[in-house]
Design an enzyme around this catalytic site. Sequence first.
Site, PDB file in Angstrom:
ATOM      1  N   GLY A   1       0.829  -1.195   0.000  1.00 17.92           N
ATOM      2  CA  GLY A   1       0.000   0.000   0.000  1.00 17.92           C
ATOM      3  C   GLY A   1       0.859   1.239   0.000  1.00 17.92           C
ATOM      4  O   GLY A   1       2.088   1.160  -0.036  1.00 17.92           O
ATOM      5  N   THR A   2       0.213   2.390   0.026  1.00 18.08           N
ATOM      6  CA  THR A   2       0.935   3.652   0.110  1.00 18.08           C
ATOM      7  C   THR A   2       1.326   3.894   1.564  1.00 18.08           C
ATOM      8  O   THR A   2       0.939   3.144   2.458  1.00 18.08           O
ATOM      9  CB  THR A   2       0.041   4.827  -0.336  1.00 18.08           C
ATOM     10  N   MET A   3       2.092   4.961   1.797  1.00 21.70           N
ATOM     11  CA  MET A   3       2.282   5.411   3.170  1.00 21.70           C
ATOM     12  C   MET A   3       0.906   5.753   3.732  1.00 21.70           C
ATOM     13  O   MET A   3       0.018   6.171   3.003  1.00 21.70           O
ATOM     14  CB  MET A   3       3.139   6.674   3.207  1.00 21.70           C
TER      15      MET A   3
ATOM     16  N   GLY B   1      -1.448   1.935   6.784  1.00 22.80           N
ATOM     17  CA  GLY B   1      -1.523   1.128   8.001  1.00 22.80           C
ATOM     18  C   GLY B   1      -0.759  -0.184   7.949  1.00 22.80           C
ATOM     19  O   GLY B   1      -1.033  -1.102   8.708  1.00 22.80           O
ATOM     20  N   LYS B   2       0.242  -0.281   7.074  1.00 20.16           N
ATOM     21  CA  LYS B   2       0.904  -1.580   6.937  1.00 20.16           C
ATOM     22  C   LYS B   2       1.760  -1.938   8.140  1.00 20.16           C
ATOM     23  O   LYS B   2       1.789  -3.088   8.550  1.00 20.16           O
ATOM     24  CB  LYS B   2       1.689  -1.675   5.632  1.00 20.16           C
TER      25      LYS B   2
ATOM     26  N   ASP C   1       8.531  -6.150   7.796  1.00 16.95           N
ATOM     27  CA  ASP C   1       8.066  -4.811   7.438  1.00 16.95           C
ATOM     28  C   ASP C   1       9.106  -4.153   6.531  1.00 16.95           C
ATOM     29  O   ASP C   1      10.264  -4.571   6.504  1.00 16.95           O
ATOM     30  CB  ASP C   1       7.843  -3.971   8.706  1.00 16.95           C
ATOM     31  N   GLU C   2       8.690  -3.153   5.792  1.00 15.32           N
ATOM     32  CA  GLU C   2       9.588  -2.384   4.917  1.00 15.32           C
ATOM     33  C   GLU C   2      10.258  -3.252   3.845  1.00 15.32           C
ATOM     34  O   GLU C   2      11.419  -3.043   3.482  1.00 15.32           O
ATOM     35  CB  GLU C   2      10.661  -1.648   5.737  1.00 15.32           C
TER      36      GLU C   2
ATOM     37  N   GLN D   1       9.869  -3.258   0.799  1.00 17.98           N
ATOM     38  CA  GLN D   1      10.228  -2.524  -0.428  1.00 17.98           C
ATOM     39  C   GLN D   1      11.724  -2.276  -0.518  1.00 17.98           C
ATOM     40  O   GLN D   1      12.276  -2.120  -1.609  1.00 17.98           O
ATOM     41  CB  GLN D   1       9.464  -1.194  -0.513  1.00 17.98           C
TER      42      GLN D   1
END
Length: 199
Positions: free
Chosen positions: A9-11, A14-15, A81-82, A84
């Site tokens: 998702g985008t910033m 809520g990821k 997390d992160e 990307q």
Amino acid sequence: MATLRFSFGTMGSGKSTLALQIHHNLSVRERRGLLLTKLDRDGTQVTSRLGVSAPAVEVSPDVDVFELVSVRAPLDFVVCDEVQFYTPTQCDQLARVVDELEVDVYAFGLITDFRGLLFEGTKRMLEVADERVEMQVEARCWCGARATHNARVVNGVLVYEGETVVVGDTGDVATPLFGDVVRYELLCRRHYVNGDMGS
Ligand SMILES: [Zn+2]
């Protein structure tokens, strides 16, 4: 069968919050898990903008994620997390964690960078994941349309070129970068393209 699930998702979607929630929910069921992060706002923990955090293991660029997980075996799940910021090789190592160690992997990442291009890690995760889940919390542009772009704003001006990895924050929180004030703003495609931040 273990599963590699990639949520993106985008910033502001809520990821990190969901990563922490999944980690918490599985941990209280006495399943053995590991929380990984990369270049998080607070280093060796995953932090949600809602103020929740948990200790995490930092994944540096040269780390073999398969090794990192296998030396902690037996594990039932890994939350990342992160993602990307993972290299494509590290994404493939996550897939091996699923296939060879039978460990469920819940990976979370931003979809596109400030240039509107897929992050390297995100691209690879979309290619290799068993499940691809778009985050359902929809961030909004100032105009009310769905925000699809993480725009980078340097000294008040929207920029379309520069280093990919600059960790900042959304909203009013500013991060210095080489003396510049950098922030990120969520915009719809139309207002990203014409650089209109609504003020
Ligand atoms: Zn807009």
